[in-house]
Design a protein around this motif. Structure first.
Motif, PDB file in Angstrom:
ATOM      1  N   GLU A  95      41.340  31.170  32.651  1.00 57.59           N
ATOM      2  CA  GLU A  95      42.594  30.771  33.292  1.00 57.59           C
ATOM      3  C   GLU A  95      43.743  31.657  32.805  1.00 57.59           C
ATOM      4  N   THR A  96      43.752  31.975  31.524  1.00 54.71           N
ATOM      5  CA  THR A  96      44.788  32.839  30.970  1.00 54.71           C
ATOM      6  C   THR A  96      44.715  34.233  31.588  1.00 54.71           C
ATOM      7  N   ILE A  97      43.523  34.757  31.721  1.00 56.96           N
ATOM      8  CA  ILE A  97      43.337  36.071  32.336  1.00 56.96           C
ATOM      9  C   ILE A  97      43.833  36.051  33.781  1.00 56.96           C
ATOM     10  N   HIS A  98      43.516  34.989  34.505  1.00 53.36           N
ATOM     11  CA  HIS A  98      43.985  34.830  35.882  1.00 53.36           C
ATOM     12  C   HIS A  98      45.514  34.781  35.914  1.00 53.36           C
ATOM     13  N   PHE A  99      46.102  34.047  34.987  1.00 54.13           N
ATOM     14  CA  PHE A  99      47.556  33.946  34.879  1.00 54.13           C
ATOM     15  C   PHE A  99      48.173  35.332  34.672  1.00 54.13           C
ATOM     16  N   TYR A 100      47.605  36.117  33.780  1.00 53.78           N
ATOM     17  CA  TYR A 100      48.117  37.469  33.533  1.00 53.78           C
ATOM     18  C   TYR A 100      48.062  38.310  34.803  1.00 53.78           C
ATOM     19  N   PHE A 101      46.984  38.188  35.548  1.00 56.56           N
ATOM     20  CA  PHE A 101      46.867  38.960  36.786  1.00 56.56           C
ATOM     21  C   PHE A 101      47.908  38.519  37.808  1.00 56.56           C
ATOM     22  N   ILE A 102      48.048  37.224  38.006  1.00 53.05           N
ATOM     23  CA  ILE A 102      48.987  36.683  38.988  1.00 53.05           C
ATOM     24  C   ILE A 102      50.410  37.159  38.706  1.00 53.05           C
ATOM     25  N   TYR A 103      50.766  37.242  37.431  1.00 55.57           N
ATOM     26  CA  TYR A 103      52.120  37.640  37.063  1.00 55.57           C
ATOM     27  C   TYR A 103      52.265  39.138  36.829  1.00 55.57           C
ATOM     28  N   PHE A 138      43.019  22.021  34.183  1.00 58.22           N
ATOM     29  CA  PHE A 138      43.481  23.379  34.447  1.00 58.22           C
ATOM     30  C   PHE A 138      44.610  23.349  35.475  1.00 58.22           C
ATOM     31  N   SER A 139      45.382  24.419  35.506  1.00 60.27           N
ATOM     32  CA  SER A 139      46.523  24.480  36.424  1.00 60.27           C
ATOM     33  C   SER A 139      46.059  24.376  37.876  1.00 60.27           C
ATOM     34  N   GLU A 140      46.943  23.876  38.703  1.00 59.38           N
ATOM     35  CA  GLU A 140      46.616  23.764  40.134  1.00 59.38           C
ATOM     36  C   GLU A 140      46.310  25.131  40.728  1.00 59.38           C
ATOM     37  N   ARG A 141      47.045  26.137  40.300  1.00 57.01           N
ATOM     38  CA  ARG A 141      46.823  27.498  40.811  1.00 57.01           C
ATOM     39  C   ARG A 141      45.413  27.972  40.457  1.00 57.01           C
ATOM     40  N   ARG A 144      42.831  26.121  42.563  1.00 57.12           N
ATOM     41  CA  ARG A 144      42.717  26.689  43.915  1.00 57.12           C
ATOM     42  C   ARG A 144      41.916  27.988  43.889  1.00 57.12           C
ATOM     43  N   PHE A 145      42.205  28.826  42.900  1.00 62.83           N
ATOM     44  CA  PHE A 145      41.489  30.089  42.758  1.00 62.83           C
ATOM     45  C   PHE A 145      39.984  29.846  42.625  1.00 62.83           C
ATOM     46  N   VAL A 146      39.597  28.958  41.735  1.00 62.15           N
ATOM     47  CA  VAL A 146      38.173  28.672  41.511  1.00 62.15           C
ATOM     48  C   VAL A 146      37.546  28.074  42.761  1.00 62.15           C
ATOM     49  N   ASN A 147      38.227  27.130  43.389  1.00 63.80           N
ATOM     50  CA  ASN A 147      37.662  26.444  44.547  1.00 63.80           C
ATOM     51  C   ASN A 147      37.530  27.346  45.772  1.00 63.80           C
ATOM     52  N   GLN A 148      38.333  28.416  45.850  1.00 66.93           N
ATOM     53  CA  GLN A 148      38.265  29.337  46.986  1.00 66.93           C
ATOM     54  C   GLN A 148      37.328  30.527  46.730  1.00 66.93           C
ATOM     55  N   MET A 149      36.846  30.642  45.511  1.00 69.29           N
ATOM     56  CA  MET A 149      36.029  31.802  45.153  1.00 69.29           C
ATOM     57  C   MET A 149      34.639  31.713  45.792  1.00 69.29           C
ATOM     58  N   ALA A 150      34.243  32.794  46.433  1.00 68.64           N
ATOM     59  CA  ALA A 150      32.906  32.861  47.024  1.00 68.64           C
ATOM     60  C   ALA A 150      31.889  33.098  45.911  1.00 68.64           C
ATOM     61  N   LYS A 151      30.814  32.339  45.956  1.00 68.64           N
ATOM     62  CA  LYS A 151      29.775  32.480  44.941  1.00 68.64           C
ATOM     63  C   LYS A 151      28.861  33.655  45.302  1.00 68.64           C
ATOM     64  N   PRO A 152      28.386  34.372  44.302  1.00 66.31           N
ATOM     65  CA  PRO A 152      27.442  35.457  44.577  1.00 66.31           C
ATOM     66  C   PRO A 152      26.094  34.872  45.010  1.00 66.31           C
ATOM     67  N   SER A 153      25.367  35.611  45.813  1.00 64.64           N
ATOM     68  CA  SER A 153      24.068  35.119  46.280  1.00 64.64           C
ATOM     69  C   SER A 153      23.064  35.040  45.136  1.00 64.64           C
ATOM     70  N   ASP A 154      23.206  35.907  44.153  1.00 69.27           N
ATOM     71  CA  ASP A 154      22.297  35.922  43.010  1.00 69.27           C
ATOM     72  C   ASP A 154      23.122  35.954  41.724  1.00 69.27           C
ATOM     73  N   PRO A 155      23.634  34.781  41.287  1.00 64.68           N
ATOM     74  CA  PRO A 155      24.495  34.776  40.107  1.00 64.68           C
ATOM     75  C   PRO A 155      23.759  35.287  38.868  1.00 64.68           C
ATOM     76  N   MET A 156      24.469  36.085  38.087  1.00 68.22           N
ATOM     77  CA  MET A 156      23.898  36.624  36.857  1.00 68.22           C
ATOM     78  C   MET A 156      24.753  36.193  35.669  1.00 68.22           C
ATOM     79  N   THR A 157      24.144  35.433  34.782  1.00 73.29           N
ATOM     80  CA  THR A 157      24.765  35.053  33.526  1.00 73.29           C
ATOM     81  C   THR A 157      23.803  35.440  32.420  1.00 73.29           C
ATOM     82  N   VAL A 158      24.210  35.263  31.199  1.00 78.25           N
ATOM     83  CA  VAL A 158      23.306  35.596  30.091  1.00 78.25           C
ATOM     84  C   VAL A 158      22.029  34.762  30.188  1.00 78.25           C
ATOM     85  N   ALA A 159      22.116  33.554  30.707  1.00 79.79           N
ATOM     86  CA  ALA A 159      20.944  32.685  30.797  1.00 79.79           C
ATOM     87  C   ALA A 159      19.892  33.239  31.753  1.00 79.79           C
TER      88      ALA A 159
END
Length: 170
Positions: A95-103, A138-141, A144-159
């Motif tokens: 969220e902090t990283i997103h905040f830095y980008f937005i501003y 988390f902030s409303e902004r 909204r960002f998370v809820n509008q984000m398109a998910k990748p077809s093949d998510p890759m995490t460390v798991a």
């Protein structure tokens, strides 16, 4: 030389001094803005690094994170609580990283890297589960960002990267 010529010369010199001062001020503001951006970008990276560093230094927490990302129900109640605490820290850093980008404190290219990381991790079943339970922290902004984000077809995490590596290596 008469007084009118002296006055005109003084006004010209004064005008040039004002222009030079404004020029100097503009350069200083530009440099200050660059320093602020670099500082914000470093702070953002440090925040997430502080969260994820725990996973490499503490094998048990790394295991909990890896399992929790893919199957939260495979964790004991105590391990699930630890997963939730770390997930909160992880998402707050995001969220902090997103905040830095937005501003405007983060370059677009650097933001794209973070955005791609978000997409993959937020699509993991464990983070998705936590987000559904605790998104109001988390902030409303950011919500909204998370809820509008398109998910990748093949998510890759460390798991699941580890699963992919094990399959391709064997």
């Amino acid at each position: 030389m008469n007084w009118e010529a002296i006055n005109a010369t003084a006004q010209l010199i004064s005008s040039l001094a004002v222009v030079a001062s404004l020029w100097y001020l503009a350069i200083q503001v530009h440099r200050s803005t660059r320093v602020a951006k670099l500082t914000a970008q470093d702070a953002a990276a440090s925040a997430l690094r502080d969260v994820t560093k725990q996973f490499s230094e503490n094998a048990e927490l790394g295991r909990i994170w890896r399992i929790g990302l893919e199957d939260i129900n495979a964790l004991s109640p105590d391990d699930r609580a630890r997963f939730y605490h770390v997930t909160f820290q992880f998402l707050k850093a995001m969220e902090t990283i997103h905040f830095y980008f937005i501003y405007g404190l983060m370059d677009e290219q650097i933001w794209r890297g973070w955005w791609n990381l978000y997409r993959h991790y937020l699509a993991s079943p464990g983070l998705e589960h936590y987000w559904n339970l605790r998104h109001e922290l988390f902030s409303e902004r950011f919500q909204r960002f998370v809820n509008q984000m398109a998910k990748p077809s093949d998510p890759m995490t460390v798991a699941n990267l580890l699963g992919t590596e094990a399959k391709s290596g064997g």
